[in-house]
Design a protein around this motif. Structure first.
Motif, PDB file in Angstrom:
ATOM      1  N   SER A 369       1.028  -1.137   0.021  1.00  0.00           N
ATOM      2  CA  SER A 369       0.104  -0.221  -0.088  1.00  0.00           C
ATOM      3  C   SER A 369       0.763   1.364   0.010  1.00  0.00           C
ATOM      4  O   SER A 369       0.874   2.026  -0.809  1.00  0.00           O
ATOM      5  CB  SER A 369      -1.059   0.002   1.269  1.00  0.00           C
ATOM      6  N   GLU A 370       1.585   1.634   1.116  1.00  0.00           N
ATOM      7  CA  GLU A 370       2.370   2.764   1.164  1.00  0.00           C
ATOM      8  C   GLU A 370       3.395   2.813  -0.060  1.00  0.00           C
ATOM      9  O   GLU A 370       3.632   3.954  -0.525  1.00  0.00           O
ATOM     10  CB  GLU A 370       3.122   2.577   2.389  1.00  0.00           C
ATOM     11  N   ASN A 371       4.371   1.663  -0.119  1.00  0.00           N
ATOM     12  CA  ASN A 371       5.280   1.809  -1.077  1.00  0.00           C
ATOM     13  C   ASN A 371       4.868   2.174  -2.480  1.00  0.00           C
ATOM     14  O   ASN A 371       5.429   2.904  -3.392  1.00  0.00           O
ATOM     15  CB  ASN A 371       6.399   0.666  -0.884  1.00  0.00           C
ATOM     16  N   PRO A 372       3.893   1.255  -3.033  1.00  0.00           N
ATOM     17  CA  PRO A 372       3.230   1.462  -4.479  1.00  0.00           C
ATOM     18  C   PRO A 372       2.608   2.638  -4.714  1.00  0.00           C
ATOM     19  O   PRO A 372       3.161   3.396  -5.582  1.00  0.00           O
ATOM     20  CB  PRO A 372       2.314   0.391  -4.448  1.00  0.00           C
ATOM     21  N   ALA A 373       2.249   3.398  -3.363  1.00  0.00           N
ATOM     22  CA  ALA A 373       1.836   4.576  -3.260  1.00  0.00           C
ATOM     23  C   ALA A 373       2.853   5.694  -3.751  1.00  0.00           C
ATOM     24  O   ALA A 373       2.731   6.776  -4.669  1.00  0.00           O
ATOM     25  CB  ALA A 373       0.702   4.928  -2.477  1.00  0.00           C
TER      26      ALA A 373
END
Ligand code: DOR
Ligand code: ZN
Length: 457
Positions: A369-373
């Protein structure tokens, strides 16, 4: 004042924290995150007792095939598959028909997707030999980044030669968007494929040897050289080899903006599995021996492989050249198409690895979630449980046990090598900007998906 939706009594999970409580969403955005008694009342109240509340999961690599190949998938079926797996936002690939080479195609695809999509989405442009001058116009049309197919793929898109790549990398740097690459050196690939053909090694298990690690690593090395020269943000798609992972690690250590993703099949499978599931596991790049898989795990756990993405790439069974059990129905593995659906099976497969103790749920949230964003410059609109971020939530039941049944998948084409895999840890509800879009693994919402545009730094 009441919030539109309050989810309480769960365990909230962020990359840094785990605590009992919930979240409140109003007008599509988070307005509170905290303990139960700190949350406002909700018009809609959701009880997450016994469940974990995650920021909406993102699949940074899907092929929804529309326009042009809607016999394989479309934004309706692809997004139903995504939401059923707990994915609330996707990054969609540009090798459609026509390919996304101009701003007009970004606008056209946005329109098609907004008519049908249950999840939010971002769109990539593709760079070929002749459209370096379309890079900035595509950014203005809302593209999230650009893709170059150095490897051969569906749609047979050509890549810009090294001369043209100078302009391409320069213009992409100017756009401040990332360039992502399908990294496979075609000359190395054809050399090995021709040899395997001459030797008559038709079986599925030979697929990996047509594209050994050198094929990927040389291409990654080449692209990093250009990225370093021109100061371009570079993202390596579907990374499959230890050597490519090492190159990304070294590039990061030099301070370059180089990121990479890998997927469940590279982490959990190996070429010998194709004795059983045949062409169903055929993918480019191919799955490799376990030493590569373990190196990719090391990268995910130690910060030099940034994210998990599935490369959801559905095809019909006929195109796959297999029956649903994986028996090969074509004369040779090179006659079978590569790619398989993955957006719906990705989260349960990785949650199962959390259950197995391979990583914490907090770390999974970072990788999914955080890293792809962050890689796609959508953070913190996406990928965060934060006041002001989009109210996207994936609720998971880490006690629930099941087995993957590919006949129940929501993609238009369900051939998959994961049938029968035992799972502990399943997404049970998914919310997009305050809309409940999935309950108990079934899509329930309408086509409220919107295109998300990046905020480049
Ligand atoms: O095996 C693959 N199939 N690899 C890709 O990168 C693309 C994909 C597709 O579009 O089917
Ligand atoms: Zn792909």
């Amino acid at each position: 004042m009441k919030a539109d939706m309050v989810i309480r009594n769960g365990t909230v999970v962020t990359p840094e924290n785990t605590f009992d409580g919930g979240v409140a969403i109003h007008d599509g955005k988070f307005v509170a995150i905290g303990t139960n008694d700190s949350l406002p009342e909700g018009v809609e109240e959701i009880d997450a007792k016994g469940k974990h509340i995650l920021p909406g999961l993102i699949d940074g690599h899907v092929h929804f095939r529309e326009p042009g190949m809607t016999h394989k998938e479309d934004f309706g079926t692809g997004s139903r598959a995504a939401i059923s797996g707990g994915i609330t936002c996707v990054v969609e690939m540009p090798n459609t028909i026509p390919p996304v080479t101009h701003p007009e195609q970004v606008v056209e695809k946005k329109k098609l997707a907004e008519e049908k999509s249950l999840v939010d989405f971002a769109l990539l442009g593709v760079i070929v030999q002749t459209n370096a001058d379309q890079i900035l116009p595509m950014a203005r049309a809302g593209a999230v980044g650009y893709k170059i197919f150095f490897g051969e793929t569906i749609g047979n898109l050509p890549f810009p030669d090294d001369g043209v790549c100078q302009d391409v990398f320069q213009n992409i740097t100017e756009s401040r968007l990332p360039l992502c690459i399908h990294a496979e050196n075609r000359q190395i690939m054809y050399h090995h494929l021709n040899r395997i053909k001459e030797e008559g090694k038709t079986g599925a298990v030979n697929w990996e040897s047509t594209r050994p690690y050198l094929c990927e690593a040389e291409s990654v090395h080449h692209a990093i050289f250009f990225a370093e020269t021109f100061g371009t943000k570079l993202h390596v798609l579907h990374m499959s080899s230890k050597q490519a992972a090492g190159l990304v690690r070294d590039a990061k250590a030099r301070g370059l903006r180089v990121t990479a993703e890998t997927g469940p099949h590279y982490l959990l499978r190996q070429p010998s599995d194709m004795e059983k599931v045949g062409p169903l596991l055929k993918m480019n790049p191919p799955v490799r021996t376990r030493d590569h898989g373990e190196a990719l795990w090391d990268g995910l756990l130690n910060g030099y492989v940034d994210m998990i993405a599935t490369d959801h790439s559905p095809h019909t069974l006929e195109e796959k050249g297999a029956d649903i059990d994986g028996n090969m129905l074509k004369p040779a593995i090179w006659d079978c198409i590569s790619g398989f659906c993955g957006v719906e099976t990705g989260p349960p497969l990785m949650l199962n690895e959390v259950s197995n103790g391979r990583m914490s749920l907090n770390h999974y949230v970072k990788l999914a979630s955080e890293n792809p964003a962050k890689v796609w410059q959508l953070y913190p609109q996406k990928g965060a449980l934060r006041v002001g971020s989009d109210g996207d939530v994936t609720i998971v039941d880490m006690d629930k046990e099941t087995a993957i049944d590919i006949t129940k998948l929501h993609s238009k084409n369900n051939p998959s090598p994961w049938h029968g895999w035992k799972i502990k840890g399943v997404p049970v509800m998914a919310i997009v900007r305050g809309h409940v879009q999935m309950r108990d693994g079934e899509p329930v919402g309408g086509p409220i998906g919107r295109m998300v545009v990046p905020t480049p730094d």
